[in-house]
Design an enzyme around this catalytic site. Structure first.
Site, PDB file in Angstrom:
ATOM      1  CE  LYS A 298      -3.597   2.461   2.523  1.00 30.03           C
ATOM      2  NZ  LYS A 298      -4.600   2.386   3.599  1.00 30.03           N
ATOM      3  CE  LYS A 351      -6.068   2.058  -0.503  1.00 30.53           C
ATOM      4  NZ  LYS A 351      -6.640   2.018   0.817  1.00 30.53           N
TER       5      LYS A 351
END
Ligand code: PBG
Length: 430
Positions: A298, A351
């Protein structure tokens, strides 16, 4: 024929067949030759009187006309039956240069010549079963539009949410992930509301599971919606995000979600060691069957802007760069991958999505585990904005972006387009 201009992606959900149909673009129509290439060849044979009158043999063949032997004999005798002529060569427009054909034996365009061939050789497919629908919930009765995310709402947990889930299930999207908008008065520096068994998320999970027992519910494990500092972890007075103390809270949060009925808990906080600790905490409470989808890679991304507006979860100071990854880094994703795999993650998530296709492919190639991609709020809002301004064809760009995430190696995609894309794949237009 519109099929020439369709991006075909047939897919199955149980017994139901879905096909991705995108609006044909004018360009693709122009590219079509004016002469039909695939004419049906029909062999016509005239039945002779003789055949019908001959009563010496019976059965279906006799009734149709000549026997095979008689047909062959006729051809051998030079009496060839009629068939459509060889089609004329399609004419090129006046002024087309006359050239000898290129001496190449590899012409990849042959395999793209017709929609049937293109569908046959399509390498990647997408179906509503691949989508997870992120939904924002709040305590209110009404659904509140989110300014920066056209088409998205903070849904009332009791009504709007339940209706939205029903719509998604109607088109085969049966997985959701919940993000709560928590009242400011419940936010503290240690985010303890995160593990309140009667908090918004556990309450909502119980309601949904009661109505839809087979719905797959993913939850977000992180303190930011509950933190008065807007950070994913506990902030020390000098601004340091405290790792192990935060993980302690995350374990309690994950267990509370599992107790309410969550199927997959998803730590999005990026603390070190949280996957192993959450696994142990779940197992200790008898939740061996609950999966962990780890936000493995992330990044500290500016594409999260609209989401933070939706939840009013902007960090009150500083940024998230001491825990989320540097967008410039590729190898570092391998360090996170090794940790999450060894700690027992079931699904690995990357992400944002589209700007990080290389990371999706990296994890896909390095791990046998399922890979998830999160098409985040900023990606969604850009496509929406481009569509509203008529700069791009929203639906086609939406489906292409999702297909590209699949091609890069994502098994599942978290996307705010889940319902719209599901409808599109079902051939519904709204
Ligand atoms: C925080 C969290 C964020 C998102 C999901 N979980 C934002 C952040 O890290 O600040 C972003 C999702 C999106 O932008 O769509 N735990």
């Amino acid at each position: 024929m519109a099929s020439a201009a369709m991006l075909n992606a047939p897919c199955n959900i149980g017994a139901v067949k879905f096909e991705v149909k995108l609006k044909p673009s004018p360009n693709l129509f122009c590219a079509r030759p004016s002469v039909k290439l695939n004419r049906r060849r029909v062999l016509t044979i005239r039945a002779s009187k003789e055949g019908h009158d001959n009563g010496s043999s019976s059965g279906p063949l006799r009734k149709m006309g000549l026997t095979d032997e008689e047909c062959e004999a006729a051809v051998v005798a030079g009496n060839v039956p009629e068939a459509p002529p060889v089609p004329p060569k399609p004419v090129a427009p006046a002024g087309t240069p006359l050239v000898s054909s290129l001496p190449i034996n590899r012409r990849p365009r042959r395999n793209r010549r017709s929609s049937v061939a293109r569908a046959a050789f399509q390498e990647t497919n997408i179906s509503p079963a691949n989508l997870v629908y992120p939904l924002f919930i709040h305590e209110g009765e009404e659904d509140t539009p989110i300014g920066a995310m056209p088409g998205c709402y903070r849904l009332g947990w009791r009504h709007g949410l339940v209706e939205e889930v029903a719509k998604a299930r109607d088109v085969g999207v049966n997985s959701i992930v919940l993000f709560p908008k928590v009242p400011d008065a419940l936010k503290t520096s240690t985010g303890d509301e995160a593990y309140n068994d009667n908090g918004l998320v556990p309450r909502t999970i119980r309601l949904l599971k009661d109505k839809y027992p087979d719905l797959v519910i993913y939850t977000d494990v992180a303190l930011d919606p509950y933190s008065s500092d807007g950070h994913d972890g506990i902030v020390r007075e000098d601004g340091v995000i405290m790792n192990d103390e935060t993980v302690h809270q995350l374990c309690k949060q994950a267990v509370a979600q599992a107790r309410a009925g969550a199927d997959v808990v998803s730590p999005s906080d990026m603390m070190d060691g949280r996957v192993g600790a959450i696994r142990a905490a779940l197992d200790a409470e008898g939740f061996q069957h609950v999966s962990i989808m780890s936000y493995t890679a992330k990044y500290a991304s500016s594409f999260y802007g609209p989401f933070r507006e939706a939840l009013d979860s902007n960090p009150r100071f500083g940024d998230k760069k001491t825990y989320q990854m540097n967008p410039a880094n590729y190898r570092e994703a391998l360090v996170e991958l090794q940790a999450d795999e060894s700690e027992g993650a079931d699904i690995l998530l990357v992400k944002p999505g589209l700007p990080y296709l290389d990371i999706i492919r990296l994890l896909r190639d390095k791990s046998p585990l399922p890979i998830a991609a999160y098409q985040v709020s900023g990606e969604y809002s850009m496509i929406k904005a481009g569509g509203v301004l008529k700069m791009i064809d929203e639906e086609r760009v939406m489906m292409e972006s999702l297909m590209c995430l699949r091609r890069a190696g994502a098994d599942i995609i978290l996307t705010y387009f889940a319902l719209q894309a599901g409808r599109c794949m079902c051939g519904e237009k709204r």
